[in-house]
Write a protein that holds these residues in place. Sequence first.
Motif, PDB file in Angstrom:
ATOM      1  N   GLY A  72      -4.027   6.203   2.767  1.00 38.46           N
ATOM      2  CA  GLY A  72      -3.137   5.158   2.262  1.00 38.46           C
ATOM      3  C   GLY A  72      -1.744   5.318   2.845  1.00 38.46           C
ATOM      4  O   GLY A  72      -1.495   6.212   3.666  1.00 38.46           O
ATOM      5  N   ALA A  73      -0.836   4.461   2.402  1.00 39.19           N
ATOM      6  CA  ALA A  73       0.498   4.464   3.004  1.00 39.19           C
ATOM      7  C   ALA A  73       1.306   5.700   2.613  1.00 39.19           C
ATOM      8  O   ALA A  73       2.164   6.141   3.380  1.00 39.19           O
ATOM      9  N   THR A  74       1.048   6.282   1.455  1.00 37.74           N
ATOM     10  CA  THR A  74       1.768   7.511   1.086  1.00 37.74           C
ATOM     11  C   THR A  74       1.452   8.596   2.110  1.00 37.74           C
ATOM     12  O   THR A  74       2.362   9.264   2.632  1.00 37.74           O
ATOM     13  N   HIS A 102      10.652   3.291  -0.131  1.00 40.20           N
ATOM     14  CA  HIS A 102       9.678   3.708  -1.149  1.00 40.20           C
ATOM     15  C   HIS A 102       9.783   5.222  -1.342  1.00 40.20           C
ATOM     16  O   HIS A 102      10.157   5.943  -0.419  1.00 40.20           O
ATOM     17  N   ASN A 153       9.274  -3.062  -1.540  1.00 43.38           N
ATOM     18  CA  ASN A 153       8.236  -3.304  -2.547  1.00 43.38           C
ATOM     19  C   ASN A 153       8.774  -3.866  -3.856  1.00 43.38           C
ATOM     20  O   ASN A 153       8.009  -4.367  -4.670  1.00 43.38           O
ATOM     21  N   ASP A 178       7.566   1.729   7.382  1.00 46.41           N
ATOM     22  CA  ASP A 178       6.604   1.633   6.286  1.00 46.41           C
ATOM     23  C   ASP A 178       6.367   0.138   6.072  1.00 46.41           C
ATOM     24  O   ASP A 178       7.210  -0.560   5.511  1.00 46.41           O
ATOM     25  N   GLN A 181       3.905  -3.258   2.553  1.00 46.19           N
ATOM     26  CA  GLN A 181       4.009  -4.551   1.851  1.00 46.19           C
ATOM     27  C   GLN A 181       4.008  -5.748   2.784  1.00 46.19           C
ATOM     28  O   GLN A 181       3.816  -6.873   2.317  1.00 46.19           O
ATOM     29  N   SER A 201      -1.559   0.055   4.288  1.00 42.88           N
ATOM     30  CA  SER A 201      -2.455   0.443   3.199  1.00 42.88           C
ATOM     31  C   SER A 201      -3.411  -0.697   2.868  1.00 42.88           C
ATOM     32  O   SER A 201      -2.993  -1.858   2.797  1.00 42.88           O
ATOM     33  N   HIS A 203      -5.107  -1.411   0.042  1.00 43.45           N
ATOM     34  CA  HIS A 203      -5.143  -2.048  -1.285  1.00 43.45           C
ATOM     35  C   HIS A 203      -4.007  -3.038  -1.524  1.00 43.45           C
ATOM     36  O   HIS A 203      -3.967  -3.713  -2.549  1.00 43.45           O
ATOM     37  N   LYS A 204      -3.094  -3.162  -0.547  1.00 44.81           N
ATOM     38  CA  LYS A 204      -2.054  -4.194  -0.650  1.00 44.81           C
ATOM     39  C   LYS A 204      -2.516  -5.486   0.024  1.00 44.81           C
ATOM     40  O   LYS A 204      -1.841  -6.501  -0.060  1.00 44.81           O
TER      41      LYS A 204
END
Length: 401
Positions: A72-74, A102, A153, A178, A181, A201, A203-204
């Motif tokens: 994921g993006a993290t 973020h 975000n 990043d 979003q 990511s 899930h966005k």
Amino acid sequence: MKTPVYLDHHATTPVDPRVLEAMLPFFTEKFGNASSRHHAFGWEAEHAVETARRQVAELIGASPQEIVFTSGATESNNLALKGAAARFAGRGGHIVTAVTEHKAVLDACHWLQQSGFEVTYLPVDRDGLIDLELLRRSIRPDTILVSIMHANNEIGVLQPLAEIGRIARERGVLFHTDAAQSVGKVPIHVEQAHIDLLSLSAHKIYGPKGVGALYVRRKNPRVEIAPQIHGGGHERGLRSGTLNVPGIVGLGKACELCRLEMSEEAERVGRLRDRLKQLLEQGLEDLHINGSMKSRLPNNLNVSFAHVLADSLLMALRDVAVSSGSACSSATQAPSHVLQALGLEPDLARSSIRFGLGRFTTEEEIEFAAARVIETVKRLRELSPLYQALKEGRDLKTSAH
Ligand SMILES: Cc1ncc(COP(=O)(O)O)c(C=O)c1O
């Protein structure tokens, strides 16, 4: 129409049924390990992963070999920042980022500071945008990396990536963004914007949770970063660990759908967002729109409802799922670091609500949500002695003239 109405698409999005359909066989009959070299199960999984790699690359103007799958993006942000820092530490130890990033970028920077790196946090103006001249002046001979997010975000504000990329390139500094979003919501092209590292990511963008990617430039210049997870040498040694094949297939399909449908979707969602803004402005006084309306994601609206605490509003709004700008720090009741960075007074920052529209949002839902918000804000203001006193004060002043 089903309630609660979901208007929190910056937090996460539902999986698009077409994405789910593409993923399902990879849980059951096509369950192979993409690293298994000696049988058809492995080849089938590897083929699906390579198709997804191409789908992700196509969305951002990259080539498939430049895509590294992550959780994921993290993780992508951590790999970009810590990986670049570790690789280039010999050349200097300075990083430039912005105060509105973020937490996945800010906390990685804090960690690097503890390890001896220096970090400059650029401020933003009232609109949420960084000052390009200040960015230029902040780059020093020992700067190794500029990390500036594309879309914020909380307020959806889009930073001018192409200009930032040009400045970083002129100065020979790596540029990470990043884009969790913004990918799939607005066009983004790694060549045109001179991006060296980009986090995204699934899930966005209507894909599954727990999967994402980092774009790592391979030529002009070839960017080398140090892996942060060591093991079997997957992903060209940059990110070891058995690949999440169903998740990666889902990310790929999600990217393909965004590439094909983004322009039509952005226009439709943007119209609904503008309608929401118009309804709220017609129905309520003392509204403050946070962040630039010109340089913004089409699906975002961030509004402060003066004299109403966001937490009270969220509690009262049972059938509309939105979030407050201060969600990250709700334990401390501290206003969001993003809204504070805009120079918003703490009271207004504490009264902010983030609306995030999505692919499946309908006009009916927007009208319903606006009506519920208007009626709830009015009710809470009526209950507030402070608001009543202020209103009476203003009425007295008006009648004296
Ligand atoms: C701008 C931004 N960066 C990073 C993340 C973290 O992404 P993930 O949930 O994939 O780790 C998010 C999601 O909350 C985000 O909005």
